[in-house]
Structure formats: C-alpha cells, structure tokens
Design an enzyme around this catalytic site. Structure first.
Site, PDB file in Angstrom:
ATOM      1  N   ARG A 148       9.687  -1.164  -5.987  1.00  0.00           N
ATOM      2  CA  ARG A 148       9.352   0.251  -5.746  1.00  0.00           C
ATOM      3  C   ARG A 148       9.715   0.704  -4.343  1.00  0.00           C
ATOM      4  NH1 ARG A 148       3.561  -0.511  -7.619  1.00  0.00           N
ATOM      5  NH2 ARG A 148       4.266  -2.597  -8.188  1.00  0.00           N
TER       6      ARG A 148
ATOM      7  N   GLU B 153      -2.601 -11.849  -4.492  1.00  0.00           N
ATOM      8  CA  GLU B 153      -3.999 -11.957  -4.905  1.00  0.00           C
ATOM      9  C   GLU B 153      -4.175 -13.136  -5.878  1.00  0.00           C
ATOM     10  OE1 GLU B 153      -5.038  -7.978  -5.617  1.00  0.00           O
ATOM     11  OE2 GLU B 153      -7.186  -8.402  -5.545  1.00  0.00           O
TER      12      GLU B 153
HETATM   13  P1  AMP Z   1       0.022  -6.652  -0.618  1.00  0.00           P
HETATM   14  O1  AMP Z   1       1.033  -7.749  -0.345  1.00  0.00           O
HETATM   15  O2  AMP Z   1      -1.324  -7.174  -0.971  1.00  0.00           O
HETATM   16  O3  AMP Z   1      -0.035  -5.639   0.502  1.00  0.00           O
HETATM   17  O4  AMP Z   1       0.519  -5.895  -1.933  1.00  0.00           O
HETATM   18  C1  AMP Z   1       1.519  -4.954  -1.846  1.00  0.00           C
HETATM   19  C2  AMP Z   1       2.475  -5.021  -2.985  1.00  0.00           C
HETATM   20  O5  AMP Z   1       1.818  -5.168  -4.245  1.00  0.00           O
HETATM   21  C3  AMP Z   1       3.260  -3.735  -3.052  1.00  0.00           C
HETATM   22  O6  AMP Z   1       4.627  -4.052  -3.329  1.00  0.00           O
HETATM   23  C4  AMP Z   1       2.611  -2.933  -4.172  1.00  0.00           C
HETATM   24  O7  AMP Z   1       3.594  -2.287  -4.927  1.00  0.00           O
HETATM   25  C5  AMP Z   1       1.824  -3.961  -4.991  1.00  0.00           C
HETATM   26  N1  AMP Z   1       0.400  -3.595  -5.189  1.00  0.00           N
HETATM   27  C6  AMP Z   1      -0.686  -4.253  -4.674  1.00  0.00           C
HETATM   28  N2  AMP Z   1      -1.837  -3.682  -5.041  1.00  0.00           N
HETATM   29  C7  AMP Z   1      -1.510  -2.615  -5.805  1.00  0.00           C
HETATM   30  C8  AMP Z   1      -2.274  -1.587  -6.474  1.00  0.00           C
HETATM   31  N3  AMP Z   1      -3.631  -1.549  -6.431  1.00  0.00           N
HETATM   32  N4  AMP Z   1      -1.598  -0.635  -7.154  1.00  0.00           N
HETATM   33  C9  AMP Z   1      -0.236  -0.656  -7.193  1.00  0.00           C
HETATM   34  N5  AMP Z   1       0.528  -1.582  -6.595  1.00  0.00           N
HETATM   35  C10 AMP Z   1      -0.079  -2.559  -5.903  1.00  0.00           C
END
Ligand code: AMP
Length: 188
Positions: free
Chosen positions: A71, A108
């Site tokens: 995205r 996660e």
């Molecule tokens: P993070 O590495 O935890 O910051 O997660 C970011 C990545 O996971 C991004 O590429 C987001 O597109 C996706 N992502 C994580 N949480 C969500 C969420 N609640 N809704 C949509 N996309 C998410």
C-alpha cells in the site's frame, strides 16, 4: 460513500479523508481493527487530496520517495510524481531480480522480511519513507534502517494513518526519524 467534486472549496480536509477510511473489525485476526484505505483511494477527490496533504508535509530537499509494499506503493508513487523525484520500492522478500539487502522484523504475529536494491540509492541522498499506516513502527523502522545501510539519509517518514496507541511514531522518533500522518485512530 463517494465524495463529489469539491468545486472551489479546495482539497478535502484531512477530517473528510478520515471519513473515507473503512474500518473492518477482527481482520486479519480477532481484536484487530483493520483501517482499510481502499475506500479512500477509490474516491477520486479523496485520493487526490491525500497526495496534496502528503506533499504539503514533505520536507524540502528530498531526492527520492521510498514506499513499502504494497500500500506504500500507491501513495509513495503518486507523491514522488507530485514532488518530481524518483520512487524506490521497498519490497517483500524474494521479489527483486537483483542482489538485495534485507531486514527481518517482528510483526504482531510472526516475522517478515523486506528488501531493497541498494544501487538505487546514492550516498547521502535524503529519502522520504512512505506507507499507508504506522502501527508498532516495526515495518517502517526496518525500511529506514535498510535505506540507511544503502547510504541514504532517512530521517523523515509520512503516513496516511497513525495508530498512536501502538507507539510506532514514538519509536521512529527514538531512532532519529520524524513521523507525520494525515490522521490518527485511537486504539488498535
Ligand atoms: P507496523 O509494522 O506494526 O507499524 O505495521 C504497519 C504495517 O502493517 C503497514 O504496512 C500497514 O499497512 C499494516 N497494518 C498494521 N496494522 C494495521 C491496521 N490496524 N489496519 C491496516 N493495516 C495495518
């Protein structure tokens, strides 16, 4: 909902853009509120205004935009065109047809790996990192570290959405990267 042409009202506000995000509960796992940008990008004025608002927040003097698959490619490429700079794809493992450098990072649930072609980055050039959303910041931090390993200066990141309760923007700040987003959603 699709917004109509905005006449002389100017680009949609970030508040109006937030209303174009669709929230899907319990996707991809129970307890996750998935913030879905597809309803935003399907809206012409919404998509255009997202890029306008990101361009306003982009620092001066960047040499390229790097977007994180998948995205981050949508917003990053459009922003690069608007800023008249090149685009560097930060790809999922195994996609690039050349020698890469990669980073593993924690999600996660489980692990992931991203890769770049380091020859796309010139030594010392400032690269702006872009993704749709920052949650824990693990993905963006891994991407920034890769860009730095390739020789870039990476101290600025731009997102459409920040989930501040998950601490990602603070984590980036602790690593010398200032993070901005067009909107926030509380909780996770
Ligand atoms: P993070 O590495 O935890 O910051 O997660 C970011 C990545 O996971 C991004 O590429 C987001 O597109 C996706 N992502 C994580 N949480 C969500 C969420 N609640 N809704 C949509 N996309 C998410």
């Amino acid at each position: 909902m699709v917004s109509g042409p905005d006449g002389n009202a100017g680009p949609l506000t970030t508040g109006a853009l937030k209303a174009l995000i669709r929230t899907i509960p319990d996707f991809p796992a129970k307890g996750i509120q998935f913030r879905d940008i597809t309803t935003l990008i399907a809206d012409g004025p919404g998509l255009a205004a997202s890029i306008d608002h990101m361009a306003e927040r982009a620092p001066a003097g960047i040499a390229a935009v790097a977007g994180i698959e998948a995205r981050g490619f949508i917003f990053g490429t459009a922003l690069a065109i608007k800023l008249d700079v090149g685009f560097i794809p930060v790809r999922k493992a195994g996609k690039l047809p050349v020698e890469t450098i990669g980073a593993d990072y924690a999600l996660e649930y489980g692990e992931a790996r991203i890769e770049i072609d380091p020859t796309l980055v010139s030594d010392g050039e400032r690269v702006l990192l872009v993704d749709d959303l920052i949650a824990t910041g693990g993905t963006a931090l891994a991407a920034a570290q890769l860009l730095r390993r390739a020789g870039a200066t990476c101290d600025q990141a731009l997102f459409v959405i920040d989930l501040p309760d998950l601490g990602g923007a603070a984590r980036l700040r602790d690593n010398g990267i200032s993070a901005q987003a067009l909107m926030e959603f509380q909780g996770d």
